[in-house]
Design a protein around this motif. Structure first.
Motif, short mmCIF file in Angstrom:
data_model
loop_
_atom_site.label_atom_id
_atom_site.label_comp_id
_atom_site.label_asym_id
_atom_site.label_seq_id
_atom_site.Cartn_x
_atom_site.Cartn_y
_atom_site.Cartn_z
N MET A 19 -5.05 16.46 -5.06
CA MET A 19 -6.40 17.13 -5.40
C MET A 19 -7.13 17.12 -4.14
O MET A 19 -7.91 18.37 -3.83
N ALA A 20 -7.01 16.17 -3.03
CA ALA A 20 -7.81 16.28 -1.98
C ALA A 20 -7.48 17.54 -1.21
O ALA A 20 -7.99 18.30 -0.51
N ASN A 21 -6.03 17.46 -1.09
CA ASN A 21 -5.42 18.62 -0.54
C ASN A 21 -5.62 19.94 -0.88
O ASN A 21 -5.72 20.83 -0.29
N MET A 22 -5.50 19.97 -2.30
CA MET A 22 -5.85 21.25 -2.89
C MET A 22 -7.38 21.81 -2.49
O MET A 22 -7.77 23.10 -2.46
N LYS A 23 -8.21 21.12 -2.57
CA LYS A 23 -9.67 21.22 -2.31
C LYS A 23 -9.86 21.64 -0.90
O LYS A 23 -10.31 22.61 -0.60
N GLU A 24 -9.17 21.00 0.19
CA GLU A 24 -9.04 21.41 1.40
C GLU A 24 -8.39 22.92 1.63
O GLU A 24 -8.99 23.74 2.61
N PRO A 54 0.78 -1.17 0.16
CA PRO A 54 0.06 -0.02 -0.05
C PRO A 54 0.76 1.20 0.12
O PRO A 54 1.67 1.36 0.90
N LEU A 55 0.49 2.28 -0.85
CA LEU A 55 1.16 3.45 -1.02
C LEU A 55 1.07 4.29 0.22
O LEU A 55 -0.23 4.68 0.59
N GLN A 56 2.13 5.00 0.87
CA GLN A 56 1.94 5.70 1.94
C GLN A 56 2.71 7.12 1.43
O GLN A 56 3.61 7.23 0.68
N ILE A 57 1.86 8.28 1.54
CA ILE A 57 2.20 9.69 1.19
C ILE A 57 2.74 10.34 2.18
O ILE A 57 1.85 10.46 3.30
N PHE A 58 3.88 10.92 2.32
CA PHE A 58 4.29 11.65 3.31
C PHE A 58 4.81 13.30 2.63
O PHE A 58 5.19 13.30 1.32
N PRO A 59 4.85 14.30 3.50
CA PRO A 59 5.58 15.49 2.80
C PRO A 59 7.00 15.10 2.62
O PRO A 59 7.83 14.33 3.39
N GLN A 106 8.80 -2.19 1.90
CA GLN A 106 9.88 -3.21 1.63
C GLN A 106 10.40 -3.68 2.80
O GLN A 106 11.26 -3.08 3.26
N GLY A 107 9.94 -4.84 3.34
CA GLY A 107 10.59 -5.35 4.68
C GLY A 107 10.19 -4.54 5.55
O GLY A 107 9.08 -4.19 6.03
N GLU A 108 11.27 -4.05 6.59
CA GLU A 108 11.00 -3.18 7.76
C GLU A 108 11.09 -1.85 7.30
O GLU A 108 11.06 -0.96 8.22
N THR A 109 11.07 -1.45 6.12
CA THR A 109 11.38 -0.13 5.85
C THR A 109 10.61 0.31 4.63
O THR A 109 9.67 -0.50 4.16
N TYR A 110 10.47 1.76 4.28
CA TYR A 110 9.57 2.10 3.00
C TYR A 110 10.66 2.55 1.87
O TYR A 110 11.89 3.02 2.16
N VAL A 111 10.23 2.28 0.69
CA VAL A 111 10.92 2.72 -0.49
C VAL A 111 10.11 3.71 -1.16
O VAL A 111 9.14 3.55 -1.37
N LEU A 112 11.04 4.90 -1.31
CA LEU A 112 10.36 5.93 -2.14
C LEU A 112 10.07 5.69 -3.50
O LEU A 112 11.29 5.28 -4.44
N VAL A 113 9.14 5.84 -4.16
CA VAL A 113 8.71 5.34 -5.62
C VAL A 113 8.14 6.43 -6.23
O VAL A 113 8.08 6.36 -7.51
N SER A 114 7.70 7.55 -5.77
CA SER A 114 7.08 8.53 -6.54
C SER A 114 7.17 9.99 -5.64
O SER A 114 7.42 9.73 -4.45
N TYR A 115 6.79 11.15 -6.32
CA TYR A 115 6.95 12.44 -5.78
C TYR A 115 6.11 13.32 -6.56
O TYR A 115 6.09 12.85 -7.67
N ARG A 119 2.54 2.33 -14.11
CA ARG A 119 1.27 1.46 -14.45
C ARG A 119 0.70 0.55 -13.30
O ARG A 119 0.16 -0.36 -13.58
N GLN A 120 1.06 1.12 -12.01
CA GLN A 120 0.42 0.39 -11.16
C GLN A 120 -0.58 1.34 -10.17
O GLN A 120 -0.75 0.86 -8.91
N GLY A 121 -1.03 2.65 -10.73
CA GLY A 121 -1.89 3.24 -9.89
C GLY A 121 -1.41 4.30 -9.06
O GLY A 121 -1.77 4.98 -8.32
N ILE A 122 0.03 4.45 -9.06
CA ILE A 122 0.85 5.04 -8.25
C ILE A 122 0.39 6.82 -8.51
O ILE A 122 0.28 7.59 -7.52
N GLY A 123 0.82 7.00 -9.72
CA GLY A 123 0.58 8.30 -10.31
C GLY A 123 -0.90 8.82 -9.99
O GLY A 123 -1.12 9.81 -9.57
N ARG A 124 -1.66 8.12 -10.18
CA ARG A 124 -3.30 8.21 -10.01
C ARG A 124 -3.48 8.58 -8.44
O ARG A 124 -4.18 9.53 -7.93
N ALA A 125 -2.71 7.71 -7.61
CA ALA A 125 -3.00 7.78 -6.16
C ALA A 125 -2.28 9.24 -5.74
O ALA A 125 -2.86 9.96 -4.91
N MET A 126 -1.10 9.47 -6.40
CA MET A 126 -0.47 10.69 -5.93
C MET A 126 -1.37 11.98 -6.35
O MET A 126 -1.51 12.73 -5.65
#
Length: 155
Positions: A97-102, A4-9, A53-62, A85-92
């Protein structure tokens, strides 16, 4: 997707990984100094997407966007080639857009290479419309398609 993609500042500590993705994603990548400047810019909003990925997170998008009054402009978004092609760009974009609306944004704008049909289709699917074309916008003379989306305000 690996997990599952996690998004952070975005933080300065993310920049090595961000630069690796930037450099394989664009013919004329932003410099590290550019990203550092944006991290200090109060108009800039910067996020990274990470997967477990295991015990850590791998940065895959920004992504990077600016908010100026009630308008938002997407400046940079990329996904590591191994995770495309795994939906990451869409999720980002959905997250942003949710943040923009807020934030009270009424519209969002972006430019995309005319040759990047996959990204154009994603943006159209998210509700963006083509509003113009910038001739010779990119370093190689390629045109940019300008896209926009208006947020519906509910009172």
């Amino acid at each position: 997707m690996a997990g599952p993609l996690q998004i952070f500042p975005m933080t300065f500590a993310d920049l090595d990984e961000v630069m690796r993705i930037e450099e394989v994603s664009f013919p004329r990548p932003w410099t590290r100094n550019h990203f550092e400047g944006e991290l200090k810019n109060p108009m800039a909003f910067m996020f990274v997407g990470k997967v477990p990925q295991g015990e850590t997170y791998v940065l895959v998008s920004y992504m990077v966007f600016w908010r100026v009054h009630d308008e938002v402009h997407v400046l940079d978004i990329a996904v590591h080639p191994d995770y495309r092609r795994q939906g990451i760009g869409r999720a980002m974009m959905n997250f942003a857009m949710a943040n923009m609306k807020e934030m009270g944004a009424s519209s969002v704008y972006l430019e995309v290479r005319k040759s990047n049909v996959a990204a154009q289709e994603l943006y159209k699917d998210l509700g963006f419309n083509v509003i113009g074309e910038r001739k010779g916008y990119y370093e190689n003379g390629e045109n940019a398609i300008v896209m926009a989306m208006e947020f519906v305000k509910r009172w």
